[in-house]
Structures are given as structure tokens and as C-alpha cells.
Design an enzyme around this catalytic site. Structure first.
Site, short mmCIF file in Angstrom:
data_model
loop_
_atom_site.label_atom_id
_atom_site.label_comp_id
_atom_site.label_asym_id
_atom_site.label_seq_id
_atom_site.Cartn_x
_atom_site.Cartn_y
_atom_site.Cartn_z
N SER A 135 4.45 2.01 0.83
CA SER A 135 5.80 2.17 0.27
C SER A 135 5.86 2.05 -1.26
CB SER A 135 6.82 1.24 0.96
OG SER A 135 6.49 -0.11 0.82
N CYS B 171 0.82 -1.23 0.00
CA CYS B 171 0.00 0.00 0.00
C CYS B 171 0.85 1.27 0.00
CB CYS B 171 -0.94 0.02 1.20
SG CYS B 171 -2.16 -1.31 1.19
N ASP C 27 -1.78 3.60 8.02
CA ASP C 27 -1.94 2.40 7.21
C ASP C 27 -3.35 2.38 6.62
OD1 ASP C 27 -2.16 -0.12 6.17
OD2 ASP C 27 -1.24 -1.12 7.88
P1 4NP Z 1 1.25 -1.32 3.87
O1 4NP Z 1 -0.23 -1.82 4.28
O2 4NP Z 1 2.12 -1.61 5.07
O3 4NP Z 1 1.06 0.13 3.63
O4 4NP Z 1 1.62 -2.11 2.64
C1 4NP Z 1 -0.51 -3.13 4.69
C2 4NP Z 1 -0.67 -4.12 3.77
C3 4NP Z 1 -0.97 -5.40 4.17
C4 4NP Z 1 -1.14 -5.68 5.51
C5 4NP Z 1 -0.96 -4.67 6.45
C6 4NP Z 1 -0.65 -3.40 6.04
N1 4NP Z 1 -1.50 -6.98 5.92
O5 4NP Z 1 -1.72 -7.18 7.13
O6 4NP Z 1 -1.56 -7.90 5.10
#
Ligand code: 4NP
Length: 150
Positions: A15, A13, A122
Site C-alpha cells: 500500500s 510493502c 504479498d
Molecule cells: P504488506 O506486506 O501487507 O504489503 O505491507 C507485509 C508486511 C509485513 C508483514 C506481512 C505482510 N508482516 O507479517 O509483518
């Protein structure tokens, strides 16, 4: 060549967006920009469709990026490691071998809001609006970053 790594938890998401945005502001002959996640949940996957869509909306194509996990060798490969939140910071710094490794790591929003410990939220469990907010936070920070490097 200056090497810059963007890091979040999943590398699907936040990065990947940060990588795409910063790369669009820097020249590829002088800068290498990459991204990674501290977790290994999505290794090999493309970015989240909502990140691809928001990037596309603002004229960037991040669809060919592939998720990978942060490893200790990234401390040798990169000059600067920008993390999205305090939890990413702890996870990356836990792998550091020395103070030089630690000195490479900082919150990306320190670029735009120094000394405020601001985090890129997030957006994974939220709606589309969260992705637009993330885009604007990162675009603003990457404007500061690119001006600092150019
Ligand atoms: P990111 O978001 O850290 O911005 O890529 C997430 C993507 C997946 C998950 C958590 C946060 N997950 O738990 O799968």
C-alpha cells in the site's frame, strides 16, 4: 476533494507503493491519497527498504511515509478504499458499519482486470523480483484509476 485510501496487511510493502504511485498521477489540489494496514505490526515505521528501493528505481520517493493501522473512522474520511487482496477485503469489510461503508471497498486490480478477483501478491517473504512485479501491477491499475478520476 476526492479521498482515496490504499490498504494492505502491513502498510510497509504494497500500500505505500500504491499510495506513492497514485499520488504521482493525480493533482494534490483535487485528490488526497493515503495508505494504511489492517494489522498493527509496523505502526510508525517507514516502508520496507525494498519498497523504497523499487519506488526510487521508478522515480518516486516514498521514504517519508509512516505506517498506520486502518480504523473504522477511515470509512468516514475516504471516498474510495482500495485493498490489495481478498484477505484485506475481508478484514476491512468486517469493520464496516453499513452498506455505504462496504460500497467504498474494492480490490485495486479490479481497476485493470475487472471481475477477475485478481490480487496483488504479498512480496514480504520473497525477493526483489516480487517488488518489481508489485510495482508493475500497481502502476497499471493506477493508470486506469487516474484516467477514471481525471
Ligand atoms: P504488506 O506486506 O501487507 O504489503 O505491507 C507485509 C508486511 C509485513 C508483514 C506481512 C505482510 N508482516 O507479517 O509483518
Amino acid at each position: 476533494m476526492t479521498r482515496i485510501l490504499m490498504v494492505c496487511l502491513g502498510n510497509i510493502c504494497r500500500s505505500p507503493l500504491a499510495e506513492g504511485i497514485l499520488r504521482s498521477k493525480l493533482t494534490s489540489d483535487k485528490f488526497f491519497v493515503d495508505s494504511a494496514g489492517t494489522a498493527g505490526y509496523h505502526i510508525g515505521n517507514a516502508p520496507d527498504p525494498r519498497s523504497i528501493a523499487i519506488a526510487n528505481h521508478y522515480g518516486l520517493d516514498i521514504s517519508t511515509q509512516k505506517c498506520r493501522q486502518f480504523t473504522v473512522s477511515d470509512f468516514d474520511l475516504f471516498d474510495h478504499i482500495f485493498v490489495m487482496d481478498v484477505s484485506n477485503y475481508s478484514n476491512v469489510v468486517e469493520l464496516a458499519r453499513n452498506s455505504k461503508d462496504i460500497s467504498k471497498v474494492s480490490l485495486i486490480l479490479d481497476q485493470s482486470f475487472p471481475n477477475e478477483q485478481r490480487e496483488v501478491p504479498d512480496p514480504y517473504y520473497g525477493g526483489e523480483k516480487g517488488f518489481d512485479n508489485v510495482y508493475h501491477l500497481l502502476n497499471h491499475a493506477c493508470d486506469y484509476l487516474s484516467k477514471r478520476f481525471l
